[in-house]
Design a protein around this motif. Structure first.
Motif, short mmCIF file in Angstrom:
data_model
loop_
_atom_site.label_atom_id
_atom_site.label_comp_id
_atom_site.label_asym_id
_atom_site.label_seq_id
_atom_site.Cartn_x
_atom_site.Cartn_y
_atom_site.Cartn_z
N ILE A 275 0.74 -1.27 -0.03
CA ILE A 275 -0.06 -0.26 0.07
C ILE A 275 0.83 1.11 0.13
CG2 ILE A 275 -1.59 1.40 1.44
CD1 ILE A 275 -2.85 -1.42 2.42
N LEU A 276 2.01 1.09 0.88
CA LEU A 276 2.92 2.28 0.99
C LEU A 276 3.67 2.65 -0.18
CD1 LEU A 276 3.62 2.35 4.76
CD2 LEU A 276 1.86 3.56 3.63
N SER A 277 4.01 1.55 -0.81
CA SER A 277 5.03 1.83 -2.16
C SER A 277 4.13 2.35 -3.25
CB SER A 277 5.55 0.54 -2.46
OG SER A 277 4.73 -0.55 -2.98
N ASP A 278 4.81 3.04 -4.17
CA ASP A 278 3.97 3.63 -5.37
C ASP A 278 2.63 4.42 -5.01
OD1 ASP A 278 6.31 2.52 -6.92
OD2 ASP A 278 4.91 0.48 -7.07
N LYS A 279 2.82 4.97 -3.93
CA LYS A 279 1.44 5.72 -3.60
C LYS A 279 1.33 6.96 -4.46
CE LYS A 279 3.79 7.75 0.38
NZ LYS A 279 4.25 7.44 1.62
N ALA A 280 0.04 7.29 -4.66
CA ALA A 280 -0.04 8.73 -5.65
C ALA A 280 -0.72 9.58 -4.75
CB ALA A 280 -0.72 8.11 -6.82
N PRO A 281 -0.43 10.73 -4.95
CA PRO A 281 -1.29 11.95 -4.13
C PRO A 281 -2.59 11.75 -4.66
CG PRO A 281 0.54 12.84 -5.66
CD PRO A 281 0.51 11.26 -5.54
N GLY A 282 -3.79 12.13 -3.94
CA GLY A 282 -5.02 12.24 -4.39
C GLY A 282 -5.60 10.68 -4.78
N GLU A 283 -5.17 9.84 -4.15
CA GLU A 283 -5.43 8.21 -4.59
C GLU A 283 -6.53 7.98 -3.49
OE1 GLU A 283 -2.94 4.12 -5.04
OE2 GLU A 283 -2.70 5.22 -3.13
N THR A 284 -7.88 7.16 -4.14
CA THR A 284 -8.60 6.85 -3.22
C THR A 284 -8.52 5.44 -2.70
OG1 THR A 284 -10.01 5.92 -5.07
CG2 THR A 284 -10.26 8.32 -4.52
N VAL A 285 -9.42 5.30 -2.04
CA VAL A 285 -9.03 3.61 -1.19
C VAL A 285 -9.21 2.75 -2.34
CG1 VAL A 285 -10.09 2.29 0.22
CG2 VAL A 285 -10.13 4.36 1.03
N VAL A 286 -10.32 3.07 -3.24
CA VAL A 286 -10.66 2.10 -4.42
C VAL A 286 -9.46 2.06 -5.38
CG1 VAL A 286 -12.09 1.55 -6.52
CG2 VAL A 286 -13.18 2.42 -4.27
N ASP A 287 -8.76 3.08 -5.74
CA ASP A 287 -7.58 3.19 -6.55
C ASP A 287 -6.45 2.39 -5.86
OD1 ASP A 287 -9.03 4.94 -8.04
OD2 ASP A 287 -8.06 6.66 -7.06
N ALA A 288 -6.25 2.47 -4.62
CA ALA A 288 -5.27 1.61 -3.84
C ALA A 288 -5.56 0.10 -3.85
CB ALA A 288 -5.17 2.29 -2.29
N LEU A 289 -6.84 -0.08 -3.54
CA LEU A 289 -7.12 -1.59 -3.62
C LEU A 289 -6.91 -1.94 -5.11
CD1 LEU A 289 -8.53 -4.22 -2.54
CD2 LEU A 289 -10.88 -3.11 -3.17
N LEU A 290 -7.54 -1.50 -6.11
CA LEU A 290 -6.86 -1.81 -7.71
C LEU A 290 -5.40 -1.81 -7.97
CD1 LEU A 290 -9.70 0.14 -9.49
CD2 LEU A 290 -9.85 -2.27 -8.98
N ARG A 291 -4.64 -0.96 -7.25
CA ARG A 291 -3.40 -0.83 -7.50
C ARG A 291 -2.70 -1.98 -6.90
NH1 ARG A 291 0.69 1.20 -4.22
NH2 ARG A 291 -0.88 2.43 -2.96
#
Length: 73
Positions: A21-37
Motif C-alpha cells: 500500500i505504501l509503495s508507489d502511492k499517488a497523491p489524491g489516491e482513493t481507497v478504491v484506487d489503492a485496492l485496484l493498484r
C-alpha cells in the motif's frame, strides 16, 4: 491481522503486505484506487482492509470522510 510466526511466513503477514500500500502511492489516491493498484498483493479485500486499518491506527494514513481520498503521512 497476521503476524510473522513459526506458521506464517513474513511475506504472508499483514505487516509485510502494508508495504504494498505504501509503495508507489499517488497523491489524491482513493481507497478504491489503492485496492485496484495492490490487488495482486492481497488474497482478498479483507486482507487489504486489515492492512489499511493497521496503517491508519499507526498514523501512516488518513482517509477523508466524504471523498475517500487517502492522505499519506
Amino acid at each position: 491481522m497476521l503476524v510473522p510466526s513459526k506458521f506464517t511466513k513474513l511475506e504472508e503477514s499483514t505487516i509485510f503486505k502494508m508495504l504494498a500500500i505504501l509503495s508507489d502511492k499517488a497523491p489524491g489516491e482513493t481507497v478504491v484506487d489503492a485496492l485496484l493498484r495492490t490487488k495482486d498483493d492481497f488474497l482478498d479485500a479483507s486482507e487489504f482492509i486489515a492492512a489499511m486499518d493497521v496503517l491508519f491506527f499507526l498514523g501512516y494514513l488518513d482517509i477523508q470522510d466524504g471523498s475517500g481520498v487517502i492522505e499519506y503521512a
